[in-house]
Design an enzyme around this catalytic site. Sequence first.
Site, short mmCIF file in Angstrom:
data_model
loop_
_atom_site.label_atom_id
_atom_site.label_comp_id
_atom_site.label_asym_id
_atom_site.label_seq_id
_atom_site.Cartn_x
_atom_site.Cartn_y
_atom_site.Cartn_z
N LYS A 121 0.86 -1.18 0.00
CA LYS A 121 0.00 0.00 0.00
C LYS A 121 0.88 1.22 0.00
O LYS A 121 1.99 1.20 0.57
CB LYS A 121 -0.89 0.02 1.25
CG LYS A 121 -2.12 0.88 1.11
CD LYS A 121 -3.18 0.12 0.33
CE LYS A 121 -4.51 0.78 0.34
NZ LYS A 121 -5.55 -0.18 -0.10
N1 GLU Z 1 -7.03 0.05 -3.54
C1 GLU Z 1 -7.80 -1.11 -3.87
C2 GLU Z 1 -7.92 -2.05 -2.69
O1 GLU Z 1 -7.80 -1.65 -1.55
C3 GLU Z 1 -7.30 -1.78 -5.15
C4 GLU Z 1 -5.90 -2.28 -5.11
C5 GLU Z 1 -5.38 -2.77 -6.45
O2 GLU Z 1 -6.13 -2.82 -7.41
O3 GLU Z 1 -4.19 -3.11 -6.50
O4 GLU Z 1 -8.20 -3.20 -2.85
#
Ligand code: GLU
Length: 431
Positions: A121
């Site tokens: 993240k």
């Molecule tokens: N931000 C989204 C999540 O929390 C998508 C993450 C992604 O597609 O890599 O799942």
Amino acid sequence: MNQGKPGEVTRGNCKEKIKESVWDKALKQLEDTARRINIEPGALEILKVPRRCLVVSVPIRRDDGQIEVFTGYRVQHNFTRGPAKGGIRYHPDVTLDLVKALAMWMTWKCAVVNIPYGGAKGAVACNPKKLSPSELERLTRRYTSAILPIIGPEKDIPAPDMGTNAQVMAWIMDTYSINQGYSVPAVVTGKPIEVGGSLGRDKATARGCLYTVMDAAKKLDFTLEERTMAVQGYGNVGRNMAELSTGQGCRIIGVSDINGGLYNPKGIDITRLSRYVDEAGTVFGFTDADSITNAELLELECDILVPAAVEHQITEKNAPRLKARMIAEGANGPTTSEADEILDDKGIFVIPDILANAGGVTVSYFEWVQGIQAYFWSEREVNLRLREVMERAFEDVYRLSQKEKVSMRQAANMLAVSRVAEACRLRGLYP
Ligand code: GLU
């Protein structure tokens, strides 16, 4: 109903305390899960710690000529099952602890839907609504160049999250590509279609969430037709969830965003509301519904509650008053551990975040695969494959929860952590 005041959100009194406990909660969940499954103590020690945390300063020149320095993060929790994967959040309240928790949850999310990724993240502590488009572009490019050494299609693939969108992903892709000397679309997902994005990615999180609600409804023996739904958050997930669920015959009786909520027991006209939001930038002020607070929204009498905003909204304080029959967690970590036990005792069927909102990262995976092959699928094909992945994941989690007599959250965690731990065992420890 009370009038919802602009800026009113239910987050408790001390923001810092809440964010600290998000990481505590992630660790506690992992330790609880490890006790329920057969995991080597060494593997648990490895999984408790992120593989890499990068904290960067992001100086940019504001439009008025002043220089401002923001703080950015990229945390890579795990790479055992494949490259790290996860979104980038632009939000004023982010901390390293929050990003660590969100990165760990990405590892479990990718494992629960069985796509070949670890978890990561990223975030920049900023309020994107207070930046001009050109400031946002400079911030994104500078942040990208700061994390450039650790991202890449085989290393770590960012995507949108709260406060970021397809345009931000296009700037990340461009900055990375310029530095490589050639176009690298697979470095990031959630891009615009014109630069290698996937059809269906924008609505994928909500679509996946709806699929899990449909699967849960089958198990609970009810149809979605005329069911009442309340949605907290009217961003990418909440809005698309309200729109898609209306298409399935659900009646959306409540919605909210950071400025407050709306309630109409007869059902809110979602097409009109979305048009209003496009103009006004908020649900607040929409007529044809009563104003309510975010706190009241969560406690509405409804069949399905979809928290699709920030973490820690359902707490031990409001959980006893929740009246929904089912909760589908569109957001990451919307329920505290204490609240979880209360919901369990009340018999509310909770579709946990790592399952309910995994549709986004699943179509991100499809986008990455399409980008690497330079061969793009139709939207129908994307949605069908998403349906298949979500259905299998739901069934795997549901069966385990029945077999082990545990909640859907515990089952999802058990399945995810076992998959990652088994991959760890097979790969062994280097050297
Ligand atoms: N931000 C989204 C999540 O929390 C998508 C993450 C992604 O597609 O890599 O799942």
